[in-house]
Design a protein around this motif. Structure first.
Motif, PDB file in Angstrom:
ATOM      1  N   VAL A   3      16.360 -10.070   6.759  1.00  0.00           N
ATOM      2  CA  VAL A   3      15.360  -9.149   7.299  1.00  0.00           C
ATOM      3  C   VAL A   3      13.973  -9.767   7.195  1.00  0.00           C
ATOM      4  CG1 VAL A   3      14.274  -6.899   6.957  1.00  0.00           C
ATOM      5  CG2 VAL A   3      16.757  -7.115   6.822  1.00  0.00           C
ATOM      6  N   LEU A   4      13.708 -10.466   6.106  1.00  0.00           N
ATOM      7  CA  LEU A   4      12.407 -11.095   5.927  1.00  0.00           C
ATOM      8  C   LEU A   4      12.110 -12.088   7.055  1.00  0.00           C
ATOM      9  CD1 LEU A   4       9.853 -11.550   4.285  1.00  0.00           C
ATOM     10  CD2 LEU A   4      11.117 -13.240   2.946  1.00  0.00           C
ATOM     11  N   ASP A  23       0.766   4.423  -2.066  1.00  0.00           N
ATOM     12  CA  ASP A  23       1.031   4.838  -3.444  1.00  0.00           C
ATOM     13  C   ASP A  23       1.350   3.675  -4.379  1.00  0.00           C
ATOM     14  OD1 ASP A  23       0.681   7.563  -2.773  1.00  0.00           O
ATOM     15  OD2 ASP A  23       2.756   7.646  -2.038  1.00  0.00           O
ATOM     16  N   ASP A  24       1.847   2.587  -3.801  1.00  0.00           N
ATOM     17  CA  ASP A  24       2.238   1.441  -4.629  1.00  0.00           C
ATOM     18  C   ASP A  24       1.816   0.166  -3.904  1.00  0.00           C
ATOM     19  OD1 ASP A  24       3.443  -0.569  -6.096  1.00  0.00           O
ATOM     20  OD2 ASP A  24       5.334   0.513  -6.372  1.00  0.00           O
ATOM     21  N   ARG A  25       0.710  -0.413  -4.323  1.00  0.00           N
ATOM     22  CA  ARG A  25       0.123  -1.575  -3.630  1.00  0.00           C
ATOM     23  C   ARG A  25       1.028  -2.807  -3.658  1.00  0.00           C
ATOM     24  NH1 ARG A  25      -3.838  -0.125  -0.408  1.00  0.00           N
ATOM     25  NH2 ARG A  25      -5.007  -2.017  -0.681  1.00  0.00           N
ATOM     26  N   ARG A  26       2.049  -2.797  -4.500  1.00  0.00           N
ATOM     27  CA  ARG A  26       2.985  -3.935  -4.541  1.00  0.00           C
ATOM     28  C   ARG A  26       3.936  -3.927  -3.352  1.00  0.00           C
ATOM     29  NH1 ARG A  26       5.608  -2.534 -10.106  1.00  0.00           N
ATOM     30  NH2 ARG A  26       5.451  -0.558  -9.027  1.00  0.00           N
ATOM     31  N   ILE A  27       4.086  -2.762  -2.727  1.00  0.00           N
ATOM     32  CA  ILE A  27       5.025  -2.609  -1.605  1.00  0.00           C
ATOM     33  C   ILE A  27       4.321  -2.915  -0.300  1.00  0.00           C
ATOM     34  CG2 ILE A  27       6.439  -0.952  -0.342  1.00  0.00           C
ATOM     35  CD1 ILE A  27       6.865   0.521  -2.986  1.00  0.00           C
ATOM     36  N   LYS A  28       4.951  -3.737   0.512  1.00  0.00           N
ATOM     37  CA  LYS A  28       4.438  -4.037   1.854  1.00  0.00           C
ATOM     38  C   LYS A  28       5.234  -3.229   2.860  1.00  0.00           C
ATOM     39  CE  LYS A  28       1.458  -7.493   1.429  1.00  0.00           C
ATOM     40  NZ  LYS A  28       0.172  -7.537   2.001  1.00  0.00           N
ATOM     41  N   ARG A  29       4.549  -2.512   3.704  1.00  0.00           N
ATOM     42  CA  ARG A  29       5.160  -1.739   4.790  1.00  0.00           C
ATOM     43  C   ARG A  29       5.009  -2.528   6.084  1.00  0.00           C
ATOM     44  NH1 ARG A  29       8.161   2.227   2.511  1.00  0.00           N
ATOM     45  NH2 ARG A  29       7.022   3.101   0.754  1.00  0.00           N
ATOM     46  N   VAL A  30       5.855  -2.230   7.042  1.00  0.00           N
ATOM     47  CA  VAL A  30       5.827  -2.909   8.342  1.00  0.00           C
ATOM     48  C   VAL A  30       5.776  -1.842   9.429  1.00  0.00           C
ATOM     49  CG1 VAL A  30       7.075  -4.472   9.895  1.00  0.00           C
ATOM     50  CG2 VAL A  30       7.211  -4.803   7.423  1.00  0.00           C
ATOM     51  N   ARG A  31       4.922  -2.069  10.426  1.00  0.00           N
ATOM     52  CA  ARG A  31       4.856  -1.150  11.562  1.00  0.00           C
ATOM     53  C   ARG A  31       4.634  -1.956  12.840  1.00  0.00           C
ATOM     54  NH1 ARG A  31      -0.414   1.424   9.222  1.00  0.00           N
ATOM     55  NH2 ARG A  31      -1.811  -0.336   9.444  1.00  0.00           N
ATOM     56  N   LEU A  32       5.005  -1.339  13.950  1.00  0.00           N
ATOM     57  CA  LEU A  32       4.800  -1.978  15.249  1.00  0.00           C
ATOM     58  C   LEU A  32       3.318  -2.012  15.588  1.00  0.00           C
ATOM     59  CD1 LEU A  32       7.638  -0.328  17.370  1.00  0.00           C
ATOM     60  CD2 LEU A  32       7.558  -2.687  16.553  1.00  0.00           C
TER      61      LEU A  32
END
Length: 87
Positions: A3-4, A23-32
Protein backbone atom coordinates in the motif's frame (compact mmCIF):
# COMPACT_ATOMS: atom_id res chain seq x y z
CA UNK A 1 2.95 -4.24 -4.21
CA UNK A 2 2.54 -2.68 -0.81
CA UNK A 3 0.00 0.00 0.00
CA UNK A 4 2.87 2.36 0.79
CA UNK A 5 4.28 1.99 -2.73
CA UNK A 6 0.86 2.52 -4.29
CA UNK A 7 0.30 5.68 -2.22
CA UNK A 8 3.78 6.92 -3.11
CA UNK A 9 3.11 6.33 -6.81
CA UNK A 10 -0.21 8.20 -6.58
CA UNK A 11 1.52 10.99 -4.63
CA UNK A 12 4.20 11.40 -7.32
CA UNK A 13 1.46 11.60 -9.97
CA UNK A 14 -0.30 14.29 -7.93
CA UNK A 15 -3.46 12.25 -7.28
CA UNK A 16 -3.17 12.13 -3.47
CA UNK A 17 -1.75 14.23 -0.68
CA UNK A 18 -0.85 13.35 2.88
CA UNK A 19 -1.66 15.25 6.04
CA UNK A 20 -1.27 14.74 9.77
CA UNK A 21 -4.11 13.31 11.80
CA UNK A 22 -5.77 16.03 13.91
CA UNK A 23 -5.70 13.88 17.07
CA UNK A 24 -2.42 12.02 16.62
CA UNK A 25 0.34 13.86 14.73
CA UNK A 26 2.25 10.58 14.26
CA UNK A 27 -0.47 9.32 11.91
CA UNK A 28 -0.38 10.33 8.26
CA UNK A 29 -3.71 10.48 6.45
CA UNK A 30 -4.14 10.32 2.68
CA UNK A 31 -6.76 12.10 0.59
CA UNK A 32 -7.41 12.72 -3.08
CA UNK A 33 -6.26 15.99 -4.59
CA UNK A 34 -8.52 17.83 -7.04
CA UNK A 35 -6.49 16.13 -9.79
CA UNK A 36 -7.12 12.78 -8.10
CA UNK A 37 -10.85 13.50 -7.83
CA UNK A 38 -10.94 14.30 -11.56
CA UNK A 39 -9.06 11.09 -12.40
CA UNK A 40 -11.42 9.07 -10.20
CA UNK A 41 -14.45 10.62 -11.94
CA UNK A 42 -12.91 9.75 -15.31
CA UNK A 43 -12.20 6.17 -14.20
CA UNK A 44 -15.76 5.70 -12.91
CA UNK A 45 -17.20 6.89 -16.23
CA UNK A 46 -14.91 4.56 -18.19
CA UNK A 47 -15.70 1.61 -15.88
CA UNK A 48 -19.43 2.26 -16.20
CA UNK A 49 -19.17 2.39 -19.99
CA UNK A 50 -17.20 -0.86 -20.03
CA UNK A 51 -19.80 -2.54 -17.79
CA UNK A 52 -22.65 -1.38 -20.05
CA UNK A 53 -20.82 -2.67 -23.13
CA UNK A 54 -20.15 -5.99 -21.41
CA UNK A 55 -23.82 -6.38 -20.48
CA UNK A 56 -24.90 -5.51 -24.03
CA UNK A 57 -22.65 -8.25 -25.41
CA UNK A 58 -23.29 -11.07 -22.92
CA UNK A 59 -26.70 -10.05 -21.58
CA UNK A 60 -27.62 -8.62 -18.20
CA UNK A 61 -28.53 -12.01 -16.70
CA UNK A 62 -25.28 -13.69 -17.76
CA UNK A 63 -23.26 -10.67 -16.60
CA UNK A 64 -24.96 -10.84 -13.19
CA UNK A 65 -24.16 -14.57 -12.93
CA UNK A 66 -20.53 -13.96 -13.81
CA UNK A 67 -20.23 -11.17 -11.24
CA UNK A 68 -21.78 -13.42 -8.59
CA UNK A 69 -19.31 -16.18 -9.45
CA UNK A 70 -16.38 -13.77 -9.27
CA UNK A 71 -17.63 -12.48 -5.90
CA UNK A 72 -17.78 -16.08 -4.65
CA UNK A 73 -14.21 -16.71 -5.81
CA UNK A 74 -13.02 -13.50 -4.12
CA UNK A 75 -14.73 -14.60 -0.89
CA UNK A 76 -12.63 -17.79 -0.85
CA UNK A 77 -9.69 -15.73 0.46
CA UNK A 78 -7.17 -18.02 -1.21
CA UNK A 79 -3.59 -17.82 0.01
CA UNK A 80 -0.75 -17.75 -2.49
CA UNK A 81 1.83 -20.48 -1.96
CA UNK A 82 5.39 -19.41 -1.33
CA UNK A 83 7.47 -19.16 -4.46
CA UNK A 84 10.01 -21.89 -5.03
CA UNK A 85 13.58 -20.71 -4.61
CA UNK A 86 15.25 -19.93 -7.90
CA UNK A 87 18.51 -21.67 -8.68
Amino acid sequence: MSVLLIVLFLFVLGYVETFADKDDRRIKRVRLTPQGEAKLDEAIKLWSAAQRQFEERVGAEQAAKLRATLDAVADLDLQMPAAAPSD
